[in-house]
Design an enzyme around this catalytic site. Structure first.
Site, short mmCIF file in Angstrom:
data_model
loop_
_atom_site.label_atom_id
_atom_site.label_comp_id
_atom_site.label_asym_id
_atom_site.label_seq_id
_atom_site.Cartn_x
_atom_site.Cartn_y
_atom_site.Cartn_z
CB CYS A 14 -3.38 -83.95 -31.69
SG CYS A 14 -4.41 -83.49 -33.11
CB THR A 44 7.75 -81.58 -47.29
OG1 THR A 44 6.78 -80.91 -48.16
CG2 THR A 44 9.30 -81.47 -48.56
CG HIS A 45 7.53 -85.39 -42.90
ND1 HIS A 45 7.23 -86.30 -41.81
CD2 HIS A 45 8.72 -85.47 -43.77
CE1 HIS A 45 7.76 -87.78 -42.15
NE2 HIS A 45 8.81 -86.80 -42.93
CG ASP A 46 3.30 -78.30 -45.66
OD1 ASP A 46 3.07 -78.09 -44.34
OD2 ASP A 46 4.50 -78.01 -46.39
CG ASP A 64 -6.23 -84.32 -38.03
OD1 ASP A 64 -4.87 -84.56 -38.92
OD2 ASP A 64 -5.28 -83.81 -37.61
CG ASP A 87 -3.49 -79.76 -40.51
OD1 ASP A 87 -2.33 -79.10 -40.04
OD2 ASP A 87 -4.01 -81.44 -40.42
N GLY A 135 -20.47 -87.71 -44.96
CA GLY A 135 -19.78 -88.53 -43.68
C GLY A 135 -19.89 -90.52 -43.40
CB THR A 137 -21.29 -93.60 -38.48
OG1 THR A 137 -21.06 -92.03 -38.51
CG2 THR A 137 -21.65 -93.81 -37.35
CG ASP A 223 -1.83 -77.17 -37.74
OD1 ASP A 223 -1.47 -78.52 -38.49
OD2 ASP A 223 -2.52 -77.39 -37.91
CO CO Z 1 -0.89 -80.10 -39.62
CO CO Z 2 -3.15 -83.02 -39.51
#
Ligand code: CO
Ligand code: CO
Length: 346
Positions: A14, A44-46, A64, A87, A135, A137, A223
């Site tokens: 991250c 709300t940037h959740d 992510d 998340d 997925g 790639t 988180d």
């Molecule tokens: Co998060």
């Molecule tokens: Co995230």
């Protein structure tokens, strides 16, 4: 040939997120879709978006992905998957389905590494009860991996970063310092023990912590990932329209994180996080500098931060301890909205 993914990246996990400040500047120009079934959006940037399907079911959607945080491809896959699924747990949801997102340098790494990353992701997803059903790639350098995840939640049981009430206690379920330990590893300064602890923590699903949250009907949670404890707490305080007092001396951190910080091992992401958040934080005049920088350390697959009624805190900590989260601590409390969103104390 021994594969070492860490040699391919300057910063992984991250820490590779773009700065929260730049992100905010771009996002404000992006129109928000209007639909009464959108229960949580980026406003709300959740941690994740939530969409109501019917009165009993809503979907939690999140994604992510990031460059390697460790040398071993299988472990990288596990960590990236645990982080992506987190998340959904932070919203109180049950993760159900996922898609792989992979960027892999075909000419620079053996295909065996590709298979190992996917296997690590698959095994971690399986542990979470998540089925990976597809997925995508791209041939790209350096490698990056993560998941797009869908979870289920009851529309009335959504846990958001806007659910903190004044007077609640703030509980953190994993120690900080992952960014510092990983940066120290690059410089040959971190002990093997600390690196192993950081990897174990990053692989650890937030599933058990989320189950405890659900048991106590917790309403406000997030988180802790790339923006650090202070950055994510700030987003939570703003969304909840409260202020938070955080006592850094109560915040657990991995092994030698404090000493490493003192020796100058502070990743660049910490300064980006500090720059973003500092205008809305009051730093106690006697605040220890190293503890301050630990508050801004970018976490990868970090713990849950949630608010709980103070009278239930002892029971909650007992439960967290018994589900394998022995480092869980009360790190502060929330108040009605004050001049600053966060008060960072010793
Ligand atoms: Co998060
Ligand atoms: Co995230």
């Amino acid at each position: 040939m021994k594969i070492d993914l860490l040699q391919m990246v300057e910063y992984g996990g991250c820490s590779a997120k773009i700065s929260p400040k730049q992100l905010e500047e771009i996002l404000k120009y992006l129109p928000l879709p209007k639909d009464p079934n959108i229960l949580v959006d980026i406003d709300t940037h959740d941690d994740a978006g939530v969409y109501r399907v019917n009165d009993d079911l809503a979907l939690v959607l999140t994604t992510d992905f990031f460059p390697p945080v460790c040398s071993d491809p299988y472990e990288f896959g596990q960590i990236a998957a645990a982080n992506s699924i987190s998340d959904v747990y932070a919203m109180g949801g049950d993760p159900v389905l996922a898609l792989n997102i992979m960027m892999f340098p075909v000419a620079k790494l053996p295909m065996e590494a590709y298979a190992e990353i996917l296997k690590g992701g698959f095994d971690k997803a399986t542990e979470a009860g998540v089925r990976i059903i597809g997925g995508h790639t791209i041939d790209d350098f350096p490698p990056k991996y993560g998941l797009a995840v869908v979870g289920y939640i009851h529309p009335e049981k959504i846990v958001t970063n806007a659910g903190v009430r004044p007077g609640d206690s703030l509980i953190l379920t994993k120690p900080l310092g992952m960014g510092i330990i990983l940066a120290g590893q690059r410089l040959g300064m971190s002990s093997v023990r600390d690196v192993n602890e950081a990897k174990c923590l990053m692989k650890l699903l937030n599933k058990s912590g989320a189950e405890v949250m659900k048991k106590y009907n917790i309403k406000g949670a997030t988180d802790i990932t790339g923006f650090g404890l202070a950055g994510h707490a700030l987003k939570m305080a703003r969304a909840s329209k409260v202020s938070m007092v955080i006592n850094m001396k109560r915040v657990p951190y991995i092994g030698d994180s404090y000493t490493l910080t003192d020796e100058g091992c502070i990743p660049g992401a910490s300064f980006r996080n500090l720059e973003y958040a500092e205008k809305d934080i009051e730093f106690a005049s006697n605040l220890d500098y190293n503890l301050k920088m630990i508050a801004f350390d970018a976490q990868t697959s970090g713990g849950l931060l949630f608010s709980a009624p103070t009278e239930k805190v002892n029971k909650i900590l007992e439960d967290l301890n018994s589900v394998g989260l022995p480092d869980s601590r009360v790190i502060g409390y929330s108040t009605s909205s004050q001049e600053k969103s966060i008060y960072l104390n010793n």
